[in-house]
Design a protein around this motif. Structure first.
Motif, short mmCIF file in Angstrom:
data_model
loop_
_atom_site.label_atom_id
_atom_site.label_comp_id
_atom_site.label_asym_id
_atom_site.label_seq_id
_atom_site.Cartn_x
_atom_site.Cartn_y
_atom_site.Cartn_z
N GLU A 124 -47.03 49.64 31.91
CA GLU A 124 -47.54 48.79 33.27
C GLU A 124 -46.30 49.42 34.20
N ASP A 125 -45.12 49.27 33.68
CA ASP A 125 -44.20 49.52 34.90
C ASP A 125 -44.17 51.04 34.96
N ASN A 128 -46.67 51.28 37.82
CA ASN A 128 -46.28 51.05 38.87
C ASN A 128 -45.25 51.88 39.58
N GLY A 137 -53.43 52.73 41.45
CA GLY A 137 -53.71 52.37 40.05
C GLY A 137 -54.88 53.15 39.30
#
Length: 207
Positions: A124-125, A128, A137
């Motif tokens: 997820e990082d 981001n 996204g």
């Protein structure tokens, strides 16, 4: 007369090798088993690799090599799986960057997140990081799962396997020469990157 011309050509070739100041075993190593069907210049790196970070941010080797390559020479940068807990995920993410042609935008964000702030600790990082680079996204998710990105990621992994890669940063030229990073003289960071680029170009043109 024929012998004279052969001797002259031989002397000229020897002079060129000497004039370059580059030699096998010092600035580069010739592979015992050349690898076919590769970009003319291919660099392997990892966002987890401190030396790769220095190559990028201190010595600016990748940018200098790219800027000085002869027209038409193919140059690729491939990420490797074998460093860090997110190595494989970063290889996939790098394939997204290649396909989207945003390597320059995402590279400093990923390097900083891994090497400096240590804020990239999950997939997820990584996602981001791409959002910070201007990719939504949804765009990232779609690209990550696309056939073309998965094909590029597979190519990265296959190339590393074909070269029997054991460490990074590593730059190969024409599938048969490996640059010896420590064999290049360095009076300054700028001098190092320029000399590195000269070695690459010498090998690009070496038959």
């Amino acid at each position: 007369m024929k012998k004279f011309w052969l001797a002259l050509v031989g002397a000229f070739m020897a002079f060129n090798a000497s004039a370059s100041g580059f030699s096998e075993g010092k600035q580069y190593t010739e592979l015992k088993n050349p690898v076919e069907n590769q970009p003319q210049v291919v660099e392997f790196f990892s966002f987890y690799c401190p030396h790769c970070y220095q190559f990028e941010h201190i010595y600016h080797v990748p940018a200098t090599v790219e800027k000085n390559l002869p027209a038409g020479v193919t140059h690729e940068r491939y990420h490797v799986d074998f460093l860090g807990p997110l190595g494989k995920a970063l290889t996939d993410a790098w394939a997204v960057a290649i396909v989207m042609k945003i390597e320059d935008k995402v590279t400093p964000i990923l390097f900083d997140g891994i090497q400096k702030s240590q804020t990239i600790k999950s997939k997820e990082d990584i996602r981001n990081a791409f959002i910070k680079a201007g990719v939504s996204g949804e765009q990232y998710d779609a690209a990550l799962n696309s056939f073309i990105v998965q094909s590029v990621a597979a190519k990265e992994r296959q190339s590393a396997e074909d070269f029997n890669l054991r460490g990074v940063p590593s730059i190969f030229v024409n599938g048969k020469y490996l640059i010896n990073n420590g064999g290049i003289e360095m009076r300054s960071a700028l001098d190092y990157s320029q000399k590195f680029s000269e070695v690459v170009n010498y090998l690009v043109n070496k038959k």
